[in-house]
Design a protein around this motif. Structure first.
Motif, PDB file in Angstrom:
ATOM      1  N   ASN A  58       0.896  -1.147   0.000  1.00  0.00           N
ATOM      2  CA  ASN A  58       0.000   0.000   0.000  1.00  0.00           C
ATOM      3  C   ASN A  58       0.935   1.197   0.000  1.00  0.00           C
ATOM      4  N   ASP A  87       5.622  -6.214   6.741  1.00  0.00           N
ATOM      5  CA  ASP A  87       4.183  -5.993   6.891  1.00  0.00           C
ATOM      6  C   ASP A  87       3.483  -6.732   5.742  1.00  0.00           C
ATOM      7  N   TYR A  90      -1.255  -7.538   2.916  1.00  0.00           N
ATOM      8  CA  TYR A  90      -1.982  -7.854   1.664  1.00  0.00           C
ATOM      9  C   TYR A  90      -1.560  -9.212   1.091  1.00  0.00           C
ATOM     10  N   SER A 121      -7.693  -7.340   8.486  1.00  0.00           N
ATOM     11  CA  SER A 121      -8.435  -6.220   7.888  1.00  0.00           C
ATOM     12  C   SER A 121      -8.724  -6.376   6.401  1.00  0.00           C
TER      13      SER A 121
END
Ligand SMILES: Cc1ncc(COP(=O)(O)O)c(C=O)c1O
Length: 276
Positions: A58, A87, A90, A121
């Motif tokens: 992102n 991270d 996704y 999420s």
């Protein structure tokens, strides 16, 4: 803390909150927004403590290949003071056809100094349920838990049970979800590529497009992407996030986590704005 740019907006502020200094490693369309091993090597100093990796990214939707991760890992092996935060938010939203890999999947030697971050999420459409999770050195995780439990309290029990169900339940809907995102990606990228002054590379995953609007800004005589996005919002009623929020001025981020119908209307409005 080394943060490849464009980056998810919160990383530099998280670093500042910890009294550390964010150091951006700028990238652009030419490397599909991925840092190179040479760039990483040049950026590392004796003060470097952490590298943040986010793939799929992102705001760009770019994914590091296994070979690209292996090349970065080789640099990191030589700098034992640098930890890695990967991270993987996704992880499940990809259409490259390759299996998912983060840096520890490619280089197990880095495992003792890597923190793997993830959450429910995105893949499970549970934004707002406030469930994320991390894996890494037990001492670091214990310290994180201490800070978390005294600052934001606990995620509610309903969210916790729902997240367990999401993670342990059947995953077959993911394919359908990824197909829908891919269809929207193809439509949005195709539409953006036809707009004058817009340069847009295809993405590998996530649900964002990160086109360059430099040509548009030059043509309109606007030198601030925040002003550009405000004008587009006010005149075309399309909400784009200025690239400067992600450390890359001149770009804009567009999310396609919405219906094809809404996206078609958004592209019509954007085209009308640019044609005017
Ligand atoms: C790259 C990345 N990491 C982490 C998050 C955090 O998501 P949440 O706060 O919903 O767990 C987001 C959300 O936008 C993201 O894009």
């Amino acid at each position: 803390v080394l943060i490849p740019a464009p980056y998810w907006v919160s990383y530099p502020d998280i670093v500042l909150l910890a009294d550390a200094s964010p150091v951006a490693l700028p990238t652009d369309l030419s490397t599909r927004f991925k840092i190179t091993p040479q760039q990483l090597e040049a950026a590392i100093t004796p003060n470097s403590r952490l590298l943040v990796l986010n793939s799929p990214s992102n705001p760009t939707g770019s994914i590091y290949t296994r070979a690209e991760l292996a090349a970065l890992a080789e640099v990191l092996i030589a700098h034992p003071q640098v930890w890695i935060a990967t991270d993987d938010m996704y992880e499940h939203i990809r259409w490259t056809g390759e299996d998912y890999a983060n840096i520890v999947n490619v280089c197990a030697e880095l495992k003792p100094r890597t923190l793997v971050l993830n959450g429910v999420s995105k893949a499970y459409a549970m934004t707002g349920w406030r469930i994320g999770y991390a894996a890494g050195d037990a001492r670091v995780i214990a310290a994180m838990a201490k800070v978390q439990s005294q600052s934001t309290s606990n995620p509610c029990s309903i969210s916790q049970v729902a997240a367990i169900a999401a993670l342990n339940g059947k995953q077959d809907f993911l394919q359908q979800m990824v197909e829908a995102f891919k269809e929207r990606h193809d439509y949005v990228v195709g539409a953006l590529q036809q707009m004058p002054g817009v340069e847009c590379a295809p993405a590998d995953g996530a649900f964002y497009s990160f086109p360059s609007f430099v040509g548009v800004m030059e043509r309109l005589g606007i030198d601030d992407d925040v002003v550009l996005c405000e004008q587009i919002l006010e005149q075309a009623q399309v909400a784009l996030v200025p690239g400067s929020a992600f450390g890359s001025p001149g770009y804009v981020r567009l999310s396609y986590a919405t219906s094809m119908e809404t996206l078609r209307e958004a592209m019509r409005r954007l085209k009308r704005f640019l044609d005017a």
